[in-house]
Write a protein that holds these residues in place. Sequence first.
Motif, mmCIF file in Angstrom:
data_model
loop_
_atom_site.group_PDB
_atom_site.id
_atom_site.type_symbol
_atom_site.label_atom_id
_atom_site.label_comp_id
_atom_site.label_asym_id
_atom_site.label_seq_id
_atom_site.Cartn_x
_atom_site.Cartn_y
_atom_site.Cartn_z
ATOM 1 N N ILE A 130 0.849 -1.183 0.000
ATOM 2 C CA ILE A 130 0.000 0.000 0.000
ATOM 3 C C ILE A 130 0.890 1.240 0.000
ATOM 4 O O ILE A 130 1.822 1.340 0.813
ATOM 5 C CB ILE A 130 -0.929 0.035 1.230
ATOM 6 N N ILE A 131 0.603 2.188 -0.897
ATOM 7 C CA ILE A 131 1.286 3.476 -0.934
ATOM 8 C C ILE A 131 0.208 4.550 -0.908
ATOM 9 O O ILE A 131 -0.662 4.582 -1.778
ATOM 10 C CB ILE A 131 2.170 3.606 -2.180
ATOM 11 N N GLN A 132 0.263 5.432 0.087
ATOM 12 C CA GLN A 132 -0.859 6.330 0.343
ATOM 13 C C GLN A 132 -0.367 7.697 0.837
ATOM 14 O O GLN A 132 0.586 7.789 1.606
ATOM 15 C CB GLN A 132 -1.774 5.682 1.393
ATOM 16 N N ASN A 133 -1.029 8.758 0.351
ATOM 17 C CA ASN A 133 -0.868 10.120 0.884
ATOM 18 C C ASN A 133 0.553 10.661 0.733
ATOM 19 O O ASN A 133 1.082 11.327 1.620
ATOM 20 C CB ASN A 133 -1.285 10.169 2.362
ATOM 21 N N LEU A 134 1.157 10.439 -0.441
ATOM 22 C CA LEU A 134 2.498 10.933 -0.719
ATOM 23 C C LEU A 134 2.507 11.701 -2.036
ATOM 24 O O LEU A 134 1.833 11.313 -2.999
ATOM 25 C CB LEU A 134 3.494 9.775 -0.840
#
Length: 323
Positions: free
Chosen positions: A126-130
């Motif tokens: 998961i890759i989030q809010n970057l």
Amino acid sequence: MRRTSARFKLGSAVAVVTAAATIGGVTAWNGAAAEPEAAETLAVGTPEGYGQNTTGGAGGEVVQVSDAGAFAEAAESDGPLQIEVSGTISLSDMTDVTSDKTIIGVGSDAEITGSGLNVSEADNVIIQNLTFSNSNDDGINVQYSTNVWIDHCDFTGASDGSLDIKRASDDITVSWNHVYDSDKNMLLGHDDDNSGEDVGNLKVSYHHNWFDATNQRNPRVRFGNPVHVYNNYYNDIGSYGVASTMDAGVLVEGNYFENVDDPYHLGEGDSGPGDLVARDNELVNSSEGETGGSVSNPSYSYDLDPAADVKSIVTGGAGVGQI
């Protein structure tokens, strides 16, 4: 409901552990096995679409990083891990991300700049809010990977693709991202000669993304079938929106196209046509797209917003700081 947890310092890391019941400072045990509890997770919300089973580093230690060295060490480590990114991290080369990782930006100013992330031969990320800015390569490259969720990120200024997905990757959701000042945006399937790896894979859901004056590849699809592009907002697209090529099957559903001369078409460059079905889209000062063939419905349930409402929904909720 998320369980109560306690945090403690572990070197430069912050670990999350479940607090046991205590009486007078003494842990109270009754000899019985504890009931299983849901794994603690930093990720906000749950993925919809083909990446719906992605849990990232849920249950793993939480670490906080604010420089390139610490970030790379955490992202490349073995086992489940949840990585909180603070401030701006400058990378000189693409940095690998291994299986069972959650990478989430803290607040609205967490940024990866200079280069990007390489999710390769990984499962459950998961890759989030970057924010991903000015990469010397891709913003994010996904290859030979499964169960990936990329959500509520900003992408701008990559020298190659903002977010490319290729080489037999599968079961991926790309949601609520804001992409701007980008030429080659989101490529799905990298080469016309890669059918041996890609046919039967490359199932990706793109939903509630804001393609903001991007030029092309929003996405461009090879071989993936079905690929679901729904409830996205496209404005002022330079070349084209969605392209279905090389026997791909793309369902373009419930999107809002504004000031887009070519919202979707079949074939692109030297790549032959795929299939593309368009339904329930809103076209504002935009041309009719090109469709052809048939595409299977997605194998998952989903909530489709009315296309007329998508512009306000997406511009009000996509990108960093909106989770």
